[in-house]
Design an enzyme around this catalytic site. Structure first.
Site, PDB file in Angstrom:
ATOM      1  N   ARG A  19     -26.595 -16.134 -14.515  1.00  0.00           N
ATOM      2  CA  ARG A  19     -27.034 -16.615 -13.202  1.00  0.00           C
ATOM      3  C   ARG A  19     -27.828 -17.911 -13.296  1.00  0.00           C
ATOM      4  NH1 ARG A  19     -29.144 -11.193 -10.603  1.00  0.00           N
ATOM      5  NH2 ARG A  19     -29.552 -10.872 -12.792  1.00  0.00           N
ATOM      6  N   ASN A  37     -24.287  -9.843  -8.300  1.00  0.00           N
ATOM      7  CA  ASN A  37     -23.660  -8.825  -9.151  1.00  0.00           C
ATOM      8  C   ASN A  37     -23.128  -7.717  -8.257  1.00  0.00           C
ATOM      9  OD1 ASN A  37     -25.005 -10.399 -11.046  1.00  0.00           O
ATOM     10  ND2 ASN A  37     -25.597  -8.651 -12.284  1.00  0.00           N
TER      11      ASN A  37
END
Length: 66
Positions: A19, A37
């Site tokens: 990320r 996610n």
């Protein structure tokens, strides 16, 4: 032209800096969006100038954490 792209990523992405990598790359190309996610995968949504979105995708393919 401003466009939006959705990228679906499969595989293990936890613990590899995925990320932060996506955030840094999007910032580098002046893109907005999100990374989330799911129960098994990751979804990326980017918005911005078409050329920048294509540059993001090419750089993602070459440089994403393994």
């Amino acid at each position: 032209m401003i466009i939006a792209k959705h990228i679906h990523v499969t595989g293990i992405v936890q613990g590899v800096g995925f990320r932060p990598f996506v955030y840094g790359l999007a910032s580098r190309f002046g893109l907005c969006g999100w990374v989330i996610n799911t129960s098994a995968d990751v979804d990326i949504h980017i918005e911005g100038m078409e050329a920048n979105a294509h540059s993001f995708i090419e750089n993602y393919r070459v440089n994403c954490p393994r």
